[in-house]
Design a protein around this motif. Structure first.
Motif, PDB file in Angstrom:
ATOM      1  N   ASN A   1       1.836  -0.847  -2.470  1.00 32.12           N
ATOM      2  CA  ASN A   1       3.143  -0.395  -1.999  1.00 32.12           C
ATOM      3  C   ASN A   1       3.993   0.216  -3.109  1.00 32.12           C
ATOM      4  O   ASN A   1       4.845   1.067  -2.848  1.00 32.12           O
ATOM      5  CB  ASN A   1       3.873  -1.558  -1.312  1.00 32.12           C
ATOM      6  CG  ASN A   1       3.217  -1.911   0.012  1.00 32.12           C
ATOM      7  OD1 ASN A   1       3.215  -1.110   0.943  1.00 32.12           O
ATOM      8  ND2 ASN A   1       2.639  -3.096   0.099  1.00 32.12           N
ATOM      9  N   ASN A   2       3.735  -0.178  -4.339  1.00 30.95           N
ATOM     10  CA  ASN A   2       4.365   0.500  -5.468  1.00 30.95           C
ATOM     11  C   ASN A   2       3.954   1.971  -5.508  1.00 30.95           C
ATOM     12  O   ASN A   2       4.779   2.858  -5.766  1.00 30.95           O
ATOM     13  CB  ASN A   2       3.959  -0.198  -6.767  1.00 30.95           C
ATOM     14  CG  ASN A   2       4.474   0.503  -8.005  1.00 30.95           C
ATOM     15  OD1 ASN A   2       5.674   0.557  -8.274  1.00 30.95           O
ATOM     16  ND2 ASN A   2       3.542   1.049  -8.792  1.00 30.95           N
ATOM     17  N   ALA A   3       2.674   2.252  -5.212  1.00 30.97           N
ATOM     18  CA  ALA A   3       2.191   3.634  -5.171  1.00 30.97           C
ATOM     19  C   ALA A   3       2.866   4.407  -4.041  1.00 30.97           C
ATOM     20  O   ALA A   3       3.274   5.563  -4.216  1.00 30.97           O
ATOM     21  CB  ALA A   3       0.678   3.658  -5.005  1.00 30.97           C
ATOM     22  N   PHE A   4       2.987   3.778  -2.864  1.00 30.91           N
ATOM     23  CA  PHE A   4       3.647   4.432  -1.739  1.00 30.91           C
ATOM     24  C   PHE A   4       5.103   4.774  -2.064  1.00 30.91           C
ATOM     25  O   PHE A   4       5.588   5.870  -1.772  1.00 30.91           O
ATOM     26  CB  PHE A   4       3.607   3.526  -0.504  1.00 30.91           C
ATOM     27  CG  PHE A   4       2.265   3.448   0.173  1.00 30.91           C
ATOM     28  CD1 PHE A   4       1.345   4.482   0.078  1.00 30.91           C
ATOM     29  CD2 PHE A   4       1.927   2.332   0.922  1.00 30.91           C
ATOM     30  CE1 PHE A   4       0.111   4.420   0.714  1.00 30.91           C
ATOM     31  CE2 PHE A   4       0.700   2.258   1.574  1.00 30.91           C
ATOM     32  CZ  PHE A   4      -0.208   3.298   1.465  1.00 30.91           C
ATOM     33  N   ILE A   5       5.804   3.813  -2.667  1.00 31.39           N
ATOM     34  CA  ILE A   5       7.224   4.012  -2.971  1.00 31.39           C
ATOM     35  C   ILE A   5       7.402   5.071  -4.047  1.00 31.39           C
ATOM     36  O   ILE A   5       8.308   5.915  -3.973  1.00 31.39           O
ATOM     37  CB  ILE A   5       7.859   2.665  -3.387  1.00 31.39           C
ATOM     38  CG1 ILE A   5       7.892   1.715  -2.184  1.00 31.39           C
ATOM     39  CG2 ILE A   5       9.270   2.871  -3.936  1.00 31.39           C
ATOM     40  CD1 ILE A   5       8.223   0.277  -2.535  1.00 31.39           C
ATOM     41  N   SER A   6       6.543   5.051  -5.060  1.00 29.16           N
ATOM     42  CA  SER A   6       6.600   6.065  -6.109  1.00 29.16           C
ATOM     43  C   SER A   6       6.371   7.452  -5.534  1.00 29.16           C
ATOM     44  O   SER A   6       7.035   8.426  -5.919  1.00 29.16           O
ATOM     45  CB  SER A   6       5.551   5.752  -7.182  1.00 29.16           C
ATOM     46  OG  SER A   6       5.515   6.761  -8.165  1.00 29.16           O
ATOM     47  N   SER A   7       5.436   7.566  -4.585  1.00 23.15           N
ATOM     48  CA  SER A   7       5.145   8.844  -3.944  1.00 23.15           C
ATOM     49  C   SER A   7       6.363   9.359  -3.180  1.00 23.15           C
ATOM     50  O   SER A   7       6.720  10.536  -3.277  1.00 23.15           O
ATOM     51  CB  SER A   7       3.954   8.683  -3.002  1.00 23.15           C
ATOM     52  OG  SER A   7       3.666   9.887  -2.329  1.00 23.15           O
ATOM     53  N   TYR A   8       6.981   8.486  -2.407  1.00 23.56           N
ATOM     54  CA  TYR A   8       8.178   8.877  -1.652  1.00 23.56           C
ATOM     55  C   TYR A   8       9.303   9.317  -2.592  1.00 23.56           C
ATOM     56  O   TYR A   8       9.975  10.330  -2.358  1.00 23.56           O
ATOM     57  CB  TYR A   8       8.648   7.702  -0.798  1.00 23.56           C
ATOM     58  CG  TYR A   8      10.031   7.888  -0.195  1.00 23.56           C
ATOM     59  CD1 TYR A   8      10.216   8.637   0.961  1.00 23.56           C
ATOM     60  CD2 TYR A   8      11.154   7.303  -0.793  1.00 23.56           C
ATOM     61  CE1 TYR A   8      11.476   8.816   1.513  1.00 23.56           C
ATOM     62  CE2 TYR A   8      12.411   7.471  -0.246  1.00 23.56           C
ATOM     63  CZ  TYR A   8      12.562   8.226   0.904  1.00 23.56           C
ATOM     64  OH  TYR A   8      13.824   8.398   1.435  1.00 23.56           O
ATOM     65  N   ASP A   9       9.491   8.558  -3.657  1.00 19.63           N
ATOM     66  CA  ASP A   9      10.543   8.864  -4.620  1.00 19.63           C
ATOM     67  C   ASP A   9      10.326  10.246  -5.237  1.00 19.63           C
ATOM     68  O   ASP A   9      11.259  11.042  -5.389  1.00 19.63           O
ATOM     69  CB  ASP A   9      10.552   7.782  -5.702  1.00 19.63           C
ATOM     70  CG  ASP A   9      11.641   7.993  -6.734  1.00 19.63           C
ATOM     71  OD1 ASP A   9      12.766   8.362  -6.350  1.00 19.63           O
ATOM     72  OD2 ASP A   9      11.363   7.793  -7.933  1.00 19.63           O
ATOM     73  N   ALA A  10       9.068  10.547  -5.576  1.00 21.55           N
ATOM     74  CA  ALA A  10       8.742  11.856  -6.156  1.00 21.55           C
ATOM     75  C   ALA A  10       8.957  12.971  -5.135  1.00 21.55           C
ATOM     76  O   ALA A  10       9.497  14.040  -5.457  1.00 21.55           O
ATOM     77  CB  ALA A  10       7.305  11.860  -6.657  1.00 21.55           C
TER      78      ALA A  10
END
Length: 286
Positions: free
Chosen positions: A100-109
């Motif tokens: 979920n850290n990867a998902f959130i980082s993707s959304y943020d980018a």
């Protein structure tokens, strides 16, 4: 359609690759924090990257322990039971953080690249963590009716895989862990599948095709193992969450709230219908 959006990232000739929203989202999904570091947001980027590395290392550590229960051994389909001990529970927490850290980082980018899009993400990530507890959402029938449906499903032992736990992990630890993973999953998956995928596809192909495409992609990521919904059910749930997302002007708060409570209620049902399993019996499952 979604892959068409991704391929558009490679066709931009007048700007660097990482300035494309899809390229940024994909890069930050595969290497969390990379786009944030590229943008000079060193604190945020380092947090994403450090969380990715740390959580993955923890997961691999617990996975290497002698009492770790593999995915193949964890589920008993005949009795609809799921086995867990403390090591496996900790590995689940670490894996949830990593994913979920990867998902959130993707959304943020992605969000940082879409200011000029017709449809763009609106939510601050900090606000999404509190969304499941916001009365503004909880008071809506579109939120509490799915909660009642989850409670109805979970009320019957026949509808869930009950957790059989070893004595080294308590019910309270499972409840706390489930609350944490439900929160991380709700924010992470909604940020990625609705905040990024549904937004991007709706922006490029219109709301109907965007909703259909993002729902199918969400369904494809669910295997149907144990208490996890299968492809058709997940696609339907994704369709409802995506519809909420669009209906609310592409704000994610209510979708996060519904996702959290649906997962948490069913997770609580797993624990409630379960019991302690003797260590000797549990060892035969490993």
């Amino acid at each position: 359609m979604f892959f068409g959006c991704i391929l558009n990232a490679f066709s931009e000739e007048d700007e660097s690759w990482l300035k494309n929203p899809n390229a940024a989202a994909l890069s930050s999904l595969l290497l969390p924090g990379s786009v944030q570091l590229y943008d000079g947001r060193y604190g945020v980027g380092s947090a994403y990257l450090g969380t990715a590395v740390g959580s993955r290392m923890l997961y691999e550590y617990y996975k290497g322990e002698e009492d770790f229960i593999s995915a193949d051994d964890r589920l008993d389909d005949d009795f609809q039971e799921k086995y867990v001990n403390l090591t496996t529970h900790k590995s689940d927490l670490a894996l949830s953080i990593w994913l979920n850290n990867a998902f959130i980082s993707s959304y943020d980018a992605y969000k940082s690249r879409t200011h000029n899009n017709k449809i763009s993400p609106k939510d601050d990530l900090n606000d999404l963590w509190f969304a499941p507890f916001d009365w503004k959402y909880l008071s809506r029938p579109t939120t509490y009716v799915p909660m009642l449906v989850a409670a109805l499903i979970g009320s019957s032992r026949d509808n869930v895989y009950a957790i059989r736990r070893s004595s080294d992990v308590s019910d309270s630890a499972l409840y706390v862990g489930s609350a944490f993973m439900s929160e991380a999953t709700a924010v992470g998956e909604e940020a990625f599948f609705r905040g990024y995928v549904n937004t991007e596809m709706s922006n490029n192909y219109g709301e109907d095709y965007g909703l259909a495409g993002s729902s199918l992609i969400f369904g494809l990521t669910h295997t149907g193992d144990g208490n996890q919904a299968d492809f058709l059910t997940s696609s339907g749930i994704g369709g409802y969450l995506g519809w909420l997302h669009q209906r609310n002007g592409y704000e994610l708060g209510e979708s996060v709230a519904v996702h959290y409570w649906f997962n948490m209620i069913l997770a609580a049902a797993e624990i409630k219908h379960g019991a302690v399993i003797p260590l000797i019996e549990l060892n035969t499952k490993i």
